[in-house]
Scaffold this motif. Structure first.
Motif, PDB file in Angstrom:
ATOM      1  N   GLU A 121       0.779  -1.166   0.042  1.00  0.00           N
ATOM      2  CA  GLU A 121       0.088   0.072   0.086  1.00  0.00           C
ATOM      3  C   GLU A 121       0.922   1.429   0.060  1.00  0.00           C
ATOM      4  OE1 GLU A 121       1.551  -0.484   3.907  1.00  0.00           O
ATOM      5  OE2 GLU A 121       0.600  -1.982   2.492  1.00  0.00           O
ATOM      6  N   ALA A 122       2.074   1.104   0.242  1.00  0.00           N
ATOM      7  CA  ALA A 122       2.903   2.389   0.437  1.00  0.00           C
ATOM      8  C   ALA A 122       3.437   2.952  -0.877  1.00  0.00           C
ATOM      9  CB  ALA A 122       4.297   1.847   1.063  1.00  0.00           C
ATOM     10  N   ASP A 123       3.394   4.384  -1.226  1.00  0.00           N
ATOM     11  CA  ASP A 123       3.963   4.887  -2.174  1.00  0.00           C
ATOM     12  C   ASP A 123       5.540   5.143  -2.170  1.00  0.00           C
ATOM     13  OD1 ASP A 123       3.999   6.384  -4.871  1.00  0.00           O
ATOM     14  OD2 ASP A 123       3.367   8.183  -3.863  1.00  0.00           O
ATOM     15  N   LEU A 124       6.061   4.046  -2.559  1.00  0.00           N
ATOM     16  CA  LEU A 124       7.485   4.069  -2.601  1.00  0.00           C
ATOM     17  C   LEU A 124       8.193   4.756  -3.457  1.00  0.00           C
ATOM     18  CD1 LEU A 124       7.926   0.060  -2.162  1.00  0.00           C
ATOM     19  CD2 LEU A 124       7.628   1.803  -0.400  1.00  0.00           C
ATOM     20  N   ARG A 155      10.798   3.513 -10.054  1.00  0.00           N
ATOM     21  CA  ARG A 155       9.794   4.419 -10.721  1.00  0.00           C
ATOM     22  C   ARG A 155      10.381   4.524 -12.179  1.00  0.00           C
ATOM     23  NH1 ARG A 155       8.795   9.783  -8.048  1.00  0.00           N
ATOM     24  NH2 ARG A 155       8.173   8.491  -6.430  1.00  0.00           N
ATOM     25  N   PRO A 156       9.589   4.892 -13.185  1.00  0.00           N
ATOM     26  CA  PRO A 156      10.084   4.986 -14.444  1.00  0.00           C
ATOM     27  C   PRO A 156      10.965   6.096 -14.691  1.00  0.00           C
ATOM     28  CG  PRO A 156       7.476   4.795 -14.428  1.00  0.00           C
ATOM     29  CD  PRO A 156       8.099   4.928 -13.137  1.00  0.00           C
ATOM     30  N   VAL A 157      11.968   6.031 -15.644  1.00  0.00           N
ATOM     31  CA  VAL A 157      12.825   7.292 -15.690  1.00  0.00           C
ATOM     32  C   VAL A 157      12.145   8.619 -16.427  1.00  0.00           C
ATOM     33  CG1 VAL A 157      14.506   8.136 -17.269  1.00  0.00           C
ATOM     34  CG2 VAL A 157      14.834   5.826 -16.072  1.00  0.00           C
ATOM     35  N   SER A 158      11.183   8.128 -17.293  1.00  0.00           N
ATOM     36  CA  SER A 158      10.285   9.058 -17.980  1.00  0.00           C
ATOM     37  C   SER A 158       9.108   9.902 -17.291  1.00  0.00           C
ATOM     38  CB  SER A 158       9.712   8.529 -19.278  1.00  0.00           C
ATOM     39  OG  SER A 158       8.810   7.439 -18.911  1.00  0.00           O
ATOM     40  N   ASP A 159       9.053   9.219 -15.904  1.00  0.00           N
ATOM     41  CA  ASP A 159       8.132  10.000 -15.132  1.00  0.00           C
ATOM     42  C   ASP A 159       8.614   9.893 -13.768  1.00  0.00           C
ATOM     43  OD1 ASP A 159       5.855  10.587 -14.047  1.00  0.00           O
ATOM     44  OD2 ASP A 159       4.952   8.304 -13.820  1.00  0.00           O
ATOM     45  N   PRO A 160       9.383  10.958 -13.281  1.00  0.00           N
ATOM     46  CA  PRO A 160       9.978  11.197 -12.155  1.00  0.00           C
ATOM     47  C   PRO A 160       9.048  11.559 -10.991  1.00  0.00           C
ATOM     48  CG  PRO A 160      10.312  13.138 -13.680  1.00  0.00           C
ATOM     49  CD  PRO A 160       9.669  12.116 -14.505  1.00  0.00           C
ATOM     50  N   GLU A 161       7.621  11.946 -11.213  1.00  0.00           N
ATOM     51  CA  GLU A 161       6.636  12.086 -10.153  1.00  0.00           C
ATOM     52  C   GLU A 161       6.094  10.851  -9.780  1.00  0.00           C
ATOM     53  OE1 GLU A 161       6.161  15.150  -9.283  1.00  0.00           O
ATOM     54  OE2 GLU A 161       7.759  16.189 -10.481  1.00  0.00           O
ATOM     55  N   GLY A 162       6.268   9.764 -10.475  1.00  0.00           N
ATOM     56  CA  GLY A 162       5.790   8.291 -10.234  1.00  0.00           C
ATOM     57  C   GLY A 162       4.554   8.187 -10.379  1.00  0.00           C
ATOM     58  N   ASN A 163       3.797   8.942 -11.397  1.00  0.00           N
ATOM     59  CA  ASN A 163       2.463   8.822 -11.645  1.00  0.00           C
ATOM     60  C   ASN A 163       2.161   7.356 -12.309  1.00  0.00           C
ATOM     61  OD1 ASN A 163       1.343  11.236 -10.756  1.00  0.00           O
ATOM     62  ND2 ASN A 163       2.542  12.150 -12.588  1.00  0.00           N
ATOM     63  N   ASP A 164       3.169   6.915 -12.854  1.00  0.00           N
ATOM     64  CA  ASP A 164       2.978   5.642 -13.614  1.00  0.00           C
ATOM     65  C   ASP A 164       3.185   4.383 -12.619  1.00  0.00           C
ATOM     66  OD1 ASP A 164       3.220   3.147 -14.952  1.00  0.00           O
ATOM     67  OD2 ASP A 164       4.580   3.923 -16.485  1.00  0.00           O
ATOM     68  N   LYS A 165       2.417   3.717 -12.166  1.00  0.00           N
ATOM     69  CA  LYS A 165       2.388   2.688 -11.157  1.00  0.00           C
ATOM     70  C   LYS A 165       2.866   1.134 -11.415  1.00  0.00           C
ATOM     71  CE  LYS A 165       0.964   5.803  -8.267  1.00  0.00           C
ATOM     72  NZ  LYS A 165       2.066   6.448  -7.134  1.00  0.00           N
ATOM     73  N   GLU A 210      11.930   1.402 -18.708  1.00  0.00           N
ATOM     74  CA  GLU A 210      13.294   1.837 -18.150  1.00  0.00           C
ATOM     75  C   GLU A 210      12.976   2.630 -17.001  1.00  0.00           C
ATOM     76  OE1 GLU A 210      17.424   4.017 -19.742  1.00  0.00           O
ATOM     77  OE2 GLU A 210      15.294   4.600 -20.628  1.00  0.00           O
ATOM     78  N   ILE A 211      13.556   1.916 -16.076  1.00  0.00           N
ATOM     79  CA  ILE A 211      13.205   2.595 -14.637  1.00  0.00           C
ATOM     80  C   ILE A 211      14.370   2.876 -13.925  1.00  0.00           C
ATOM     81  CG2 ILE A 211      11.071   1.102 -14.623  1.00  0.00           C
ATOM     82  CD1 ILE A 211      12.446  -1.057 -12.807  1.00  0.00           C
ATOM     83  N   HIS A 212      14.287   3.612 -12.707  1.00  0.00           N
ATOM     84  CA  HIS A 212      15.343   3.665 -11.699  1.00  0.00           C
ATOM     85  C   HIS A 212      14.980   2.549 -10.607  1.00  0.00           C
ATOM     86  CE1 HIS A 212      16.021   7.853 -12.995  1.00  0.00           C
ATOM     87  NE2 HIS A 212      17.045   7.318 -13.156  1.00  0.00           N
ATOM     88  N   ASP A 213      15.949   1.728 -10.487  1.00  0.00           N
ATOM     89  CA  ASP A 213      15.595   0.553  -9.574  1.00  0.00           C
ATOM     90  C   ASP A 213      17.005   0.439  -8.662  1.00  0.00           C
ATOM     91  OD1 ASP A 213      14.276  -1.271  -8.387  1.00  0.00           O
ATOM     92  OD2 ASP A 213      14.399  -2.807 -10.143  1.00  0.00           O
ATOM     93  N   VAL A 214      16.971  -0.444  -7.752  1.00  0.00           N
ATOM     94  CA  VAL A 214      18.002  -0.914  -6.724  1.00  0.00           C
ATOM     95  C   VAL A 214      18.299  -2.370  -7.141  1.00  0.00           C
ATOM     96  CG1 VAL A 214      17.707   0.905  -5.016  1.00  0.00           C
ATOM     97  CG2 VAL A 214      16.556  -1.597  -4.954  1.00  0.00           C
ATOM     98  N   MET A 215      19.583  -2.787  -6.922  1.00  0.00           N
ATOM     99  CA  MET A 215      20.107  -4.011  -7.080  1.00  0.00           C
ATOM    100  C   MET A 215      20.563  -4.592  -6.112  1.00  0.00           C
ATOM    101  SD  MET A 215      19.430  -4.807 -10.411  1.00  0.00           S
ATOM    102  CE  MET A 215      19.096  -4.118 -11.719  1.00  0.00           C
ATOM    103  N   GLY A 216      19.625  -5.437  -5.268  1.00  0.00           N
ATOM    104  CA  GLY A 216      20.409  -6.120  -3.941  1.00  0.00           C
ATOM    105  C   GLY A 216      21.496  -6.952  -3.951  1.00  0.00           C
ATOM    106  N   ILE A 217      21.438  -7.821  -4.774  1.00  0.00           N
ATOM    107  CA  ILE A 217      22.564  -8.854  -5.181  1.00  0.00           C
ATOM    108  C   ILE A 217      23.870  -8.260  -5.311  1.00  0.00           C
ATOM    109  CG2 ILE A 217      23.215 -10.659  -6.307  1.00  0.00           C
ATOM    110  CD1 ILE A 217      20.556 -11.860  -6.592  1.00  0.00           C
TER     111      ILE A 217
END
Length: 277
Positions: A134-137, A141-151, A227-234
């Protein structure tokens, strides 16, 4: 094959400086061909666990394959420390992470050792804190949508979270079903927090801490590519802190104690149960 050989190296069954069996011997043992053997060996070389010898001789286990003090990649370091943690009679694992992908991978080595009878804990208790659906993390989020409207990236994350968590639960509960570990407890809770780091607490005496780094990459989702900004845990490196005089002395003990209090404060306050299908 790479997983099985890695487990032998991390457990000390294959000691630093010792040679691997020949490719022919490995092909016979694992009932496969030499191409697969070479691929497994190349994987372990890239991880720094093997060193080449030239002239076709079998590679050797790297001298630094065990007992690292410098931080290592999350999956390798966690696999090593989990193997040691599972030597205890009663094992506890407390986790805070974006997903359980790294933990799923690292646990494979310990479960192999349990199946072979090398390790025989009487109980395993795992508690896992994950971001809430339920959290708005903030990420991904998309590179082309820095506001995070694309879920869509968050929807993909939540699907991965459930998939990996369910696989983790099954992996641990199978140990009880097969009568390998008498008592197994796995519980998941969520918190409305975007993880910027990951934490593994092992047996209440050891803490592994790593930072997530934001990366830009392309991922498939429902027939499209994003194309997204994401994190790589491994890929994150884990820093180890332990209670007692064996590592960092009083500093290590204080870090483990404070990390345990931090985890308990989240677990017992705002964390909510996560129901898996």
């Amino acid at each position: 094959m790479a997983d099985a050989l890695r487990a032998r190296i991390l457990s000390g069954t294959l000691r630093p400086g010792s040679r691997l069996p020949t490719q022919q011997e490995l092909a016979v043992e694992f009932d496969t061909n030499r191409t697969a053997v070479r691929q497994a060996i190349d994987t372990l070389r890239r991880e720094g666990l093997l060193t080449g010898t030239g002239r076709g001789a079998p590679p050797s286990v790297a001298e630094h394959a065990r007992g690292h003090e410098a931080p290592r990649k999350a999956d390798i370091e966690l696999a090593d420390r989990l193997h040691e943690a599972f030597r205890a009679e009663h094992v506890t694992i407390d986790v805070f992470s974006l997903t359980t992908e790294t933990l799923n991978t690292a646990l494979a080595h310990a479960t192999i050792a349990i199946s072979s009878g090398e390790l025989s804990p009487r109980s395993i208790t795992a508690r896992v804190l994950l971001p809430g659906t339920e959290a708005d993390l903030a990420l991904p989020r998309p590179v082309s949508d820095p506001e995070g409207n694309d879920k869509r990236p968050l929807e993909r994350l939540h699907e991965l979270t459930h998939t990996f968590a369910d696989a983790l639960r099954r992996q641990l509960e199978t140990l009880k079903v097969r009568d390998l570990v008498p008592e197994v407890s796995v519980e998941f809770r969520t918190v409305p927090i975007t993880p910027t780091h990951k934490v593994y607490l092992l047996n209440g005496t050891e803490a592994l801490f790593g930072y997530y780094q934001v990366m830009r990459h392309k991922v498939p989702y429902r027939g499209e590519e994003m194309e997204i900004h994401d994190v790589m845990g491994i890929r994150a490196k884990l820093f180890r802190h332990a209670s007692g005089p064996d590592l960092h002395g009083e500093h290590g003990t204080a870090f483990v104690d404070e990390t345990r209090r931090w985890f308990e404060s989240l677990w017992s306050s705002i964390a909510q149960p996560l129901t898996l299908g």
